[in-house]
Design a protein around this motif. Structure first.
Motif, PDB file in Angstrom:
ATOM      1  N   ILE A  95       0.847  -1.195   0.000  1.00  0.00           N
ATOM      2  CA  ILE A  95       0.000   0.000   0.000  1.00  0.00           C
ATOM      3  C   ILE A  95       0.877   1.237   0.000  1.00  0.00           C
ATOM      4  CG2 ILE A  95      -1.829   1.263   1.178  1.00  0.00           C
ATOM      5  CD1 ILE A  95      -2.745  -1.346   2.426  1.00  0.00           C
ATOM      6  N   LEU A  96       0.636   2.122  -0.976  1.00  0.00           N
ATOM      7  CA  LEU A  96       1.312   3.416  -1.050  1.00  0.00           C
ATOM      8  C   LEU A  96       0.335   4.489  -0.595  1.00  0.00           C
ATOM      9  CD1 LEU A  96       3.258   1.667  -2.733  1.00  0.00           C
ATOM     10  CD2 LEU A  96       3.539   3.608  -4.284  1.00  0.00           C
ATOM     11  N   VAL A  97       0.806   5.393   0.255  1.00  0.00           N
ATOM     12  CA  VAL A  97      -0.087   6.396   0.831  1.00  0.00           C
ATOM     13  C   VAL A  97       0.711   7.660   1.106  1.00  0.00           C
ATOM     14  CG1 VAL A  97       0.329   5.598   3.195  1.00  0.00           C
ATOM     15  CG2 VAL A  97      -1.845   6.726   2.651  1.00  0.00           C
ATOM     16  N   SER A  98       0.023   8.802   1.155  1.00  0.00           N
ATOM     17  CA  SER A  98       0.677  10.061   1.522  1.00  0.00           C
ATOM     18  C   SER A  98       0.218  10.469   2.917  1.00  0.00           C
ATOM     19  CB  SER A  98       0.392  11.145   0.476  1.00  0.00           C
ATOM     20  OG  SER A  98       1.076  10.840  -0.737  1.00  0.00           O
ATOM     21  N   LYS A  99      -0.693  11.440   3.036  1.00  0.00           N
ATOM     22  CA  LYS A  99      -1.130  11.891   4.367  1.00  0.00           C
ATOM     23  C   LYS A  99      -2.569  11.517   4.694  1.00  0.00           C
ATOM     24  CE  LYS A  99       2.022  15.814   4.937  1.00  0.00           C
ATOM     25  NZ  LYS A  99       2.125  17.263   5.275  1.00  0.00           N
ATOM     26  N   PHE A 100      -3.439  11.418   3.687  1.00  0.00           N
ATOM     27  CA  PHE A 100      -4.825  11.045   3.949  1.00  0.00           C
ATOM     28  C   PHE A 100      -4.874   9.580   4.359  1.00  0.00           C
ATOM     29  CE2 PHE A 100      -5.338  14.540   0.814  1.00  0.00           C
ATOM     30  CZ  PHE A 100      -6.078  15.403   1.611  1.00  0.00           C
ATOM     31  N   ASP A 101      -5.551   9.287   5.478  1.00  0.00           N
ATOM     32  CA  ASP A 101      -5.498   7.930   6.017  1.00  0.00           C
ATOM     33  C   ASP A 101      -6.782   7.136   5.829  1.00  0.00           C
ATOM     34  OD1 ASP A 101      -7.196   9.162   7.789  1.00  0.00           O
ATOM     35  OD2 ASP A 101      -6.057   8.651   9.604  1.00  0.00           O
ATOM     36  N   HIS A 102      -7.831   7.710   5.239  1.00  0.00           N
ATOM     37  CA  HIS A 102      -9.125   7.030   5.241  1.00  0.00           C
ATOM     38  C   HIS A 102      -9.100   5.729   4.432  1.00  0.00           C
ATOM     39  CE1 HIS A 102      -9.147   9.895   1.882  1.00  0.00           C
ATOM     40  NE2 HIS A 102     -10.058   9.136   1.288  1.00  0.00           N
ATOM     41  N   CYS A 103      -8.464   5.734   3.267  1.00  0.00           N
ATOM     42  CA  CYS A 103      -8.411   4.515   2.460  1.00  0.00           C
ATOM     43  C   CYS A 103      -7.486   3.480   3.092  1.00  0.00           C
ATOM     44  CB  CYS A 103      -7.954   4.843   1.045  1.00  0.00           C
ATOM     45  SG  CYS A 103      -9.215   5.679   0.045  1.00  0.00           S
ATOM     46  N   LEU A 104      -6.352   3.919   3.611  1.00  0.00           N
ATOM     47  CA  LEU A 104      -5.432   3.003   4.285  1.00  0.00           C
ATOM     48  C   LEU A 104      -6.111   2.352   5.480  1.00  0.00           C
ATOM     49  CD1 LEU A 104      -2.607   1.793   4.745  1.00  0.00           C
ATOM     50  CD2 LEU A 104      -2.057   3.850   6.083  1.00  0.00           C
ATOM     51  N   ASN A 105      -6.777   3.148   6.304  1.00  0.00           N
ATOM     52  CA  ASN A 105      -7.483   2.609   7.470  1.00  0.00           C
ATOM     53  C   ASN A 105      -8.498   1.549   7.065  1.00  0.00           C
ATOM     54  OD1 ASN A 105      -7.099   3.297  10.272  1.00  0.00           O
ATOM     55  ND2 ASN A 105      -7.297   5.444   9.675  1.00  0.00           N
ATOM     56  N   ASP A 106      -9.242   1.835   6.017  1.00  0.00           N
ATOM     57  CA  ASP A 106     -10.286   0.912   5.582  1.00  0.00           C
ATOM     58  C   ASP A 106      -9.680  -0.397   5.078  1.00  0.00           C
ATOM     59  OD1 ASP A 106     -13.309   0.717   4.897  1.00  0.00           O
ATOM     60  OD2 ASP A 106     -12.321   0.084   3.050  1.00  0.00           O
ATOM     61  N   SER A 125       5.359   5.305   2.048  1.00  0.00           N
ATOM     62  CA  SER A 125       4.809   6.654   2.015  1.00  0.00           C
ATOM     63  C   SER A 125       5.899   7.675   1.743  1.00  0.00           C
ATOM     64  CB  SER A 125       4.129   6.988   3.346  1.00  0.00           C
ATOM     65  OG  SER A 125       3.594   8.297   3.319  1.00  0.00           O
ATOM     66  N   ASN A 126       5.477   8.778   1.148  1.00  0.00           N
ATOM     67  CA  ASN A 126       6.406   9.901   0.971  1.00  0.00           C
ATOM     68  C   ASN A 126       6.331  10.877   2.148  1.00  0.00           C
ATOM     69  OD1 ASN A 126       3.756  10.471  -0.002  1.00  0.00           O
ATOM     70  ND2 ASN A 126       4.505  12.289  -1.074  1.00  0.00           N
ATOM     71  N   HIS A 127       5.578  10.502   3.183  1.00  0.00           N
ATOM     72  CA  HIS A 127       5.486  11.291   4.416  1.00  0.00           C
ATOM     73  C   HIS A 127       5.565  10.354   5.619  1.00  0.00           C
ATOM     74  CE1 HIS A 127       4.415  15.076   2.402  1.00  0.00           C
ATOM     75  NE2 HIS A 127       3.628  14.351   1.613  1.00  0.00           N
ATOM     76  N   PRO A 128       5.991  10.857   6.776  1.00  0.00           N
ATOM     77  CA  PRO A 128       6.104  10.002   7.966  1.00  0.00           C
ATOM     78  C   PRO A 128       4.815   9.902   8.780  1.00  0.00           C
ATOM     79  CG  PRO A 128       7.020  12.166   8.444  1.00  0.00           C
ATOM     80  CD  PRO A 128       6.587  12.202   6.995  1.00  0.00           C
ATOM     81  N   ASP A 129       3.766  10.618   8.398  1.00  0.00           N
ATOM     82  CA  ASP A 129       2.601  10.835   9.257  1.00  0.00           C
ATOM     83  C   ASP A 129       1.898   9.557   9.710  1.00  0.00           C
ATOM     84  OD1 ASP A 129       3.214  13.081   7.447  1.00  0.00           O
ATOM     85  OD2 ASP A 129       1.605  14.126   8.508  1.00  0.00           O
ATOM     86  N   LEU A 130       1.848   8.525   8.875  1.00  0.00           N
ATOM     87  CA  LEU A 130       1.004   7.360   9.164  1.00  0.00           C
ATOM     88  C   LEU A 130       1.801   6.156   9.665  1.00  0.00           C
ATOM     89  CD1 LEU A 130      -1.434   7.660   6.127  1.00  0.00           C
ATOM     90  CD2 LEU A 130      -1.683   8.566   8.446  1.00  0.00           C
ATOM     91  N   GLU A 131       3.029   6.398  10.086  1.00  0.00           N
ATOM     92  CA  GLU A 131       3.866   5.291  10.546  1.00  0.00           C
ATOM     93  C   GLU A 131       3.272   4.606  11.770  1.00  0.00           C
ATOM     94  OE1 GLU A 131       8.552   4.259  11.522  1.00  0.00           O
ATOM     95  OE2 GLU A 131       7.916   6.340  11.221  1.00  0.00           O
ATOM     96  N   SER A 132       2.667   5.369  12.677  1.00  0.00           N
ATOM     97  CA  SER A 132       2.103   4.768  13.893  1.00  0.00           C
ATOM     98  C   SER A 132       0.976   3.793  13.554  1.00  0.00           C
ATOM     99  CB  SER A 132       1.590   5.859  14.835  1.00  0.00           C
ATOM    100  OG  SER A 132       0.583   6.647  14.210  1.00  0.00           O
ATOM    101  N   LEU A 133       0.202   4.095  12.525  1.00  0.00           N
ATOM    102  CA  LEU A 133      -0.874   3.196  12.113  1.00  0.00           C
ATOM    103  C   LEU A 133      -0.300   1.883  11.598  1.00  0.00           C
ATOM    104  CD1 LEU A 133      -3.884   2.721  11.589  1.00  0.00           C
ATOM    105  CD2 LEU A 133      -3.617   3.869   9.368  1.00  0.00           C
ATOM    106  N   ALA A 134       0.780   1.971  10.826  1.00  0.00           N
ATOM    107  CA  ALA A 134       1.430   0.757  10.330  1.00  0.00           C
ATOM    108  C   ALA A 134       2.006  -0.057  11.485  1.00  0.00           C
ATOM    109  CB  ALA A 134       2.527   1.128   9.331  1.00  0.00           C
TER     110      ALA A 134
END
Length: 288
Positions: A95-106, A125-134
């Motif tokens: 999964i590739l993602v940037s900052k929006f998390d709704h699709c990744l979460n789903d 990701s090209n941003h660090p924002d969603l690392e905690s979710l992973a």
């Protein structure tokens, strides 16, 4: 002998020809394979026939090698190409993602609860924002920042991870980067993107705000295979909902994100269940 509990999927395509369904279903009956689900479509424009069968062998000694060997003799006169898959095979999805998390979460929720028959070995990701979710899902997370100067190097790193983790499918879950032609070619037929269906209007930043200013009456989402035509690859699934004057920009964003979630989920599900066939720049999708 008790029937085998294994379920298999065979997908096939060939030039349109009389007797195609008959030769396949007759073979399935003669080889003791019980058909649970069957879909077919004849593309009269391209003169191409598509078929998907889900079946359970009643012979406890069923062998995929023997199936392919014996079916080849029946398929050859029809110039048929086919593939056989175990239905319980779990595709490995990056999964590739940037900052929006709704699709990744789903996707992660549906993966965790078994609604999606996949493995998720890596998130990029090209941003660090969603690392905690992973990390919460115990999935390796790679932060690969990108600039115009480092785009080629960054994409090479992504492809290396795709190879390292033996990835079958790449899902762009609101990955806000345009892939290079080389990247598109490398992922041809195995990368799915999601975007709002307001295109080709309202391009760029804040599309739902642009749409609100124009008084749109519908919002939606499109999931498609990635190719070198920006946001114009073969469409797999689309979703849409009506809106009206009482919906403010934030309402359009919320509705749009809901539609993006379900539309992307269905596209991924159809792909991993072998329900999608390419027919030129269009798709044949045998939804269930």
């Amino acid at each position: 002998m008790s029937p085998s509990s294994d379920t298999w999927i065979v997908t096939a395509s060939c030039p349109s020809r009389l007797g195609t369904v008959d030769v396949v279903t007759r073979f399935m009956a003669e080889s003791a394979n019980y058909i649970n689900e069957i879909h077919s479509f004849d593309d009269r424009v391209l003169n191409q026939f598509f078929l998907r069968i889900e079946f359970t062998p009643e012979d406890e000694h069923f062998s995929p090698e023997q199936f392919n060997q014996h079916f080849a003799a029946r398929a050859e006169p029809f110039e048929m190409t086919w593939q056989l898959y175990p239905a319980n095979k779990k595709d490995r999805v990056a999964i590739l993602v940037s900052k929006f998390d709704h699709c990744l979460n789903d996707l992660l929720f549906r993966y965790r609860t078994g609604q999606l028959n996949i493995e998720v070995p890596v998130i990029i990701s090209n941003h660090p924002d969603l690392e905690s979710l992973a990390k919460w899902h115990d999935i390796p997370y790679y932060h690969l920042p990108i600039t115009p100067e480092t785009k080629r190097e960054q994409e090479e790193q992504i492809l290396q991870l795709v190879e390292q983790y033996q990835v079958d499918l790449v899902v762009l879950a609101r990955y806000m980067q345009v892939l290079s032609p080389e990247m598109c070619a490398a992922l041809d037929g195995r990368a799915i993107n999601i975007h709002h269906s307001l295109l080709p209007g309202f391009k760029g930043a804040r599309p739902y705000h642009q749409a609100w200013e124009k008084g749109v009456k519908m919002v939606g989402a499109t999931a498609h295979y990635v190719n070198n035509d920006l946001d114009e690859g073969p469409i797999i699934t689309q979703g849409i909902q009506p809106v009206d004057h009482a919906h403010y920009p934030e309402d359009l964003v919320s509705k749009g994100q809901d539609i993006e979630r379900i539309t992307l989920f269905n596209a991924v599900r159809y792909h991993v269940e072998r329900r999608v066939f390419l027919s030129g720049n269009r798709t044949v999708v045998f939804s269930n």
